[in-house]
Write a protein that holds these residues in place. Structure first.
Motif, PDB file in Angstrom:
ATOM      1  N   LEU A  88      -3.664   6.957  14.453  1.00 12.75           N
ATOM      2  CA  LEU A  88      -3.769   8.189  15.239  1.00 12.75           C
ATOM      3  C   LEU A  88      -2.419   8.854  15.538  1.00 12.75           C
ATOM      4  CD1 LEU A  88      -6.486   7.102  17.814  1.00 12.75           C
ATOM      5  CD2 LEU A  88      -6.762   8.688  15.902  1.00 12.75           C
ATOM      6  N   LEU A  89      -1.334   8.119  15.502  1.00  8.77           N
ATOM      7  CA  LEU A  89      -0.030   8.679  15.873  1.00  8.77           C
ATOM      8  C   LEU A  89       0.351   9.948  15.099  1.00  8.77           C
ATOM      9  CD1 LEU A  89       2.321   5.697  16.720  1.00  8.77           C
ATOM     10  CD2 LEU A  89       1.647   7.580  18.208  1.00  8.77           C
ATOM     11  N   GLY A  92      -7.012   1.082  25.611  1.00  7.95           N
ATOM     12  CA  GLY A  92      -7.809   0.080  24.917  1.00  7.95           C
ATOM     13  C   GLY A  92      -7.726   0.125  23.406  1.00  7.95           C
ATOM     14  N   LEU A  93      -6.795   0.888  22.875  1.00  9.63           N
ATOM     15  CA  LEU A  93      -6.686   0.991  21.423  1.00  9.63           C
ATOM     16  C   LEU A  93      -5.821  -0.133  20.854  1.00  9.63           C
ATOM     17  CD1 LEU A  93      -6.129   4.839  21.071  1.00  9.63           C
ATOM     18  CD2 LEU A  93      -8.272   3.570  21.056  1.00  9.63           C
ATOM     19  N   SER A  94      -6.147  -0.560  19.656  1.00  4.44           N
ATOM     20  CA  SER A  94      -5.369  -1.591  18.975  1.00  4.44           C
ATOM     21  C   SER A  94      -4.152  -0.951  18.306  1.00  4.44           C
ATOM     22  CB  SER A  94      -6.228  -2.273  17.906  1.00  4.44           C
ATOM     23  OG  SER A  94      -6.519  -1.349  16.863  1.00  4.44           O
ATOM     24  N   LEU A 105       4.055   6.996  24.954  1.00  2.00           N
ATOM     25  CA  LEU A 105       2.799   7.367  24.299  1.00  2.00           C
ATOM     26  C   LEU A 105       2.085   6.125  23.774  1.00  2.00           C
ATOM     27  CD1 LEU A 105       0.761   9.352  23.074  1.00  2.00           C
ATOM     28  CD2 LEU A 105       2.322   9.584  21.116  1.00  2.00           C
ATOM     29  N   ILE A 106       2.814   5.252  23.127  1.00  2.00           N
ATOM     30  CA  ILE A 106       2.225   4.008  22.617  1.00  2.00           C
ATOM     31  C   ILE A 106       1.631   3.200  23.768  1.00  2.00           C
ATOM     32  CG2 ILE A 106       2.780   1.780  21.549  1.00  2.00           C
ATOM     33  CD1 ILE A 106       4.937   3.359  19.901  1.00  2.00           C
ATOM     34  N   GLU A 134       7.447  -3.629  13.996  1.00  2.00           N
ATOM     35  CA  GLU A 134       6.728  -4.412  12.982  1.00  2.00           C
ATOM     36  C   GLU A 134       5.387  -3.778  12.631  1.00  2.00           C
ATOM     37  OE1 GLU A 134       6.228  -8.325  14.545  1.00  2.00           O
ATOM     38  OE2 GLU A 134       8.392  -8.720  14.596  1.00  2.00           O
ATOM     39  N   GLN A 135       4.737  -3.182  13.615  1.00  2.00           N
ATOM     40  CA  GLN A 135       3.425  -2.571  13.422  1.00  2.00           C
ATOM     41  C   GLN A 135       3.509  -1.154  12.861  1.00  2.00           C
ATOM     42  OE1 GLN A 135       0.534  -4.394  13.848  1.00  2.00           O
ATOM     43  NE2 GLN A 135       2.094  -5.976  14.045  1.00  2.00           N
ATOM     44  N   GLY A 136       4.700  -0.647  12.667  1.00  2.00           N
ATOM     45  CA  GLY A 136       4.875   0.691  12.129  1.00  2.00           C
ATOM     46  C   GLY A 136       4.686   1.794  13.160  1.00  2.00           C
TER      47      GLY A 136
END
Length: 135
Positions: A65-66, A56-58, A48-49, A22-24
């Protein structure tokens, strides 16, 4: 591979995989019956995600960044974004440290029986302690 197999391989829930999609963050092909099918490298992408979430990344930042991470390209923009995230985390750490220090002061004051639980000598500390408790 189907979603259940990816969940088992990557150690995350099916629900999390759906959220990533959903978040791509994760792509799936759909069968004619609507079932999700993931390519073999999907488990590595999920790891990786997970690593980026643990840093701490949203999900929004991860999505930004991916492409750089996957291309193994460091751009000034990606480095600036990571530096901004680090500054955000540093600010959170500083705020939590101040809150912990105030709590330590309250605990120390309550350890002296004649002070009672409600007595705090410094009105600023009391106001800040009250503010941090309500927020």
């Amino acid at each position: 591979m189907r979603i259940g197999e990816l969940a088992a391989r990557s150690g995350v829930s099916v629900r999390a995989l759906r959220y990533y999609e959903e978040q791509g963050l994760l792509d799936a092909n759909r069968s004619d019956s609507g079932q999700r099918h993931y390519p073999e490298p999907a488990a590595d992408r999920v790891h990786l995600i997970q690593m980026l979430y643990a840093a701490g990344l949203s999900s929004r930042t991860i999505a930004e960044l991916l492409p750089c991470v996957e291309a193994k390209v460091s751009t000034p923009e990606s480095r600036a974004r990571l530096a901004a995230e680090r500054e955000r985390i540093d600010a959170q750490i500083a705020a939590l440290t101040r809150t912990r220090d105030r709590l330590d002061m309250v605990i120390a004051l309550t350890e002296i029986p004649e002070n009672g639980c409600a007595w705090i000598a410094d009105r600023d500390v009391a106001a800040e302690a009250s503010h941090s408790v309500t927020h």
